[in-house]
Design an enzyme around this catalytic site. Structure first.
Site, PDB file in Angstrom:
ATOM      1  N   SER A  26       0.826  -1.214   0.000  1.00 18.91           N
ATOM      2  CA  SER A  26       0.000   0.000   0.000  1.00 18.91           C
ATOM      3  C   SER A  26       0.859   1.263   0.000  1.00 18.91           C
ATOM      4  CB  SER A  26      -0.905   0.019   1.228  1.00 18.91           C
ATOM      5  OG  SER A  26      -1.596  -1.199   1.346  1.00 18.91           O
TER       6      SER A  26
HETATM    7  N1  SAH Z   1      -0.937  -4.897   3.982  1.00 16.36           N
HETATM    8  C1  SAH Z   1      -0.138  -5.195   2.801  1.00 16.36           C
HETATM    9  C2  SAH Z   1      -0.819  -4.863   1.487  1.00 16.36           C
HETATM   10  C3  SAH Z   1      -1.950  -5.746   1.267  1.00 16.36           C
HETATM   11  S1  SAH Z   1      -2.498  -6.024  -0.375  1.00 16.36           S
HETATM   12  C4  SAH Z   1       1.217  -4.553   2.860  1.00 16.36           C
HETATM   13  O1  SAH Z   1       1.506  -3.818   3.817  1.00 16.36           O
HETATM   14  O2  SAH Z   1       2.027  -4.816   1.965  1.00 16.36           O
HETATM   15  C5  SAH Z   1      -3.891  -7.034   0.062  1.00 16.36           C
HETATM   16  C6  SAH Z   1      -3.543  -8.428   0.495  1.00 16.36           C
HETATM   17  O3  SAH Z   1      -4.751  -9.041   0.900  1.00 16.36           O
HETATM   18  C7  SAH Z   1      -2.972  -9.289  -0.645  1.00 16.36           C
HETATM   19  O4  SAH Z   1      -1.725  -9.784  -0.287  1.00 16.36           O
HETATM   20  C8  SAH Z   1      -4.012 -10.419  -0.781  1.00 16.36           C
HETATM   21  O5  SAH Z   1      -3.435 -11.690  -1.062  1.00 16.36           O
HETATM   22  C9  SAH Z   1      -4.663 -10.408   0.598  1.00 16.36           C
HETATM   23  N2  SAH Z   1      -6.000 -11.009   0.657  1.00 16.36           N
HETATM   24  C10 SAH Z   1      -7.060 -10.848  -0.185  1.00 16.36           C
HETATM   25  N3  SAH Z   1      -8.109 -11.579   0.233  1.00 16.36           N
HETATM   26  C11 SAH Z   1      -7.719 -12.215   1.375  1.00 16.36           C
HETATM   27  C12 SAH Z   1      -8.356 -13.119   2.285  1.00 16.36           C
HETATM   28  N4  SAH Z   1      -9.622 -13.527   2.127  1.00 16.36           N
HETATM   29  N5  SAH Z   1      -7.637 -13.556   3.341  1.00 16.36           N
HETATM   30  C13 SAH Z   1      -6.358 -13.171   3.540  1.00 16.36           C
HETATM   31  N6  SAH Z   1      -5.695 -12.320   2.722  1.00 16.36           N
HETATM   32  C14 SAH Z   1      -6.366 -11.844   1.651  1.00 16.36           C
END
Ligand code: SAH
Length: 213
Positions: A61
């Site tokens: 992000s």
């Molecule tokens: N917080 C992260 C950015 C997240 S991007 C950082 O600091 O880099 C969003 C993430 O959510 C992705 O890695 C994706 O794989 C995850 N995601 C999406 N749906 C999900 C679910 N149902 N359970 C767990 N993770 C999930």
């Protein structure tokens, strides 16, 4: 990749100018080297205020959004925090500087393993990682003082609402994927839940089940 003091000063200045004003959050963001969470050619852009691609087609992000979400959580030092969407691990590392313990879940094993390696390198010992569908939370560890989703749901997932302690705060993007979403804050009161809308954001969608990598 090494960054000079000017780059970090500029980074903190940008965060402040975008509304990240909480001193504890800014200190945490100064301590955690974002370059460790970004691979290859993108690492040199780690201190620019933009989202960047990571493995599995996901994104780390934008730092100012990480700061604003963290600030909205109003974390206390004794808090137990749950993050859904580990991704690179950057947001979890910031949370780990402010809370007692952080649990973080991603549906891609590869991302979870990459994040764990960076936590070890940065000597962060209060994060526990899981590869799972985070929509169900972590019933074993509930209740949580704070919950943060970093992927957009259409509505706040019921199991996560149930796993929030009374008095606890959850921050999440809601809305359809590919459309503008709203970052909302949900506060659990003893009589129910209170919702407030913070700002427009854009996140990858919360998906069901485990990822293939
Ligand atoms: N917080 C992260 C950015 C997240 S991007 C950082 O600091 O880099 C969003 C993430 O959510 C992705 O890695 C994706 O794989 C995850 N995601 C999406 N749906 C999900 C679910 N149902 N359970 C767990 N993770 C999930």
């Amino acid at each position: 990749m090494t960054f000079d003091a000017d780059t970090k000063m500029q980074f903190l200045y940008t965060l402040r100018s975008k509304g990240v004003t909480d001193a504890r959050v800014l200190t945490a963001m100064e301590q955690v080297d974002r370059a460790d969470f970004v691979r290859g050619i993108f690492a040199e852009r780690a201190y620019e205020d933009m989202p960047l691609p990571i493995a599995c087609g996901q994104t780390i992000s934008q730092p100012s959004v990480v700061g604003l979400m963290t600030q909205a959580l109003q974390i206390n030092p004794r808090d137990k925090v749950l993050e859904i969407g580990t991704g690179s691990g950057y947001q979890a590392a910031i949370l780990s500087k402010l809370a007692r313990r952080v649990y973080t879940i991603d549906r891609y094993r590869r991302l979870v393993e990459g994040a764990r390696a960076v936590f070890a390198k940065q000597q962060i010992a209060n994060i526990t990682t899981f590869t799972a569908d985070g929509s169900f939370g972590l019933a074993d560890q509930a209740p949580f003082d704070r919950i943060l989703l970093t992927a957009a749901a259409e509505d706040p997932p019921g199991p996560l609402l149930a796993q929030l302690r009374i008095g606890g705060i959850m921050v999440l993007p809601v809305g359809q994927s590919d459309a503008v979403q709203s970052l909302i804050r949900v506060t659990r009161l003893d009589t129910g839940y209170e919702y407030d809308e913070l700002r427009a954001v854009r996140f990858v969608p919360l998906l069901e089940g485990l990822g293939q990598e």
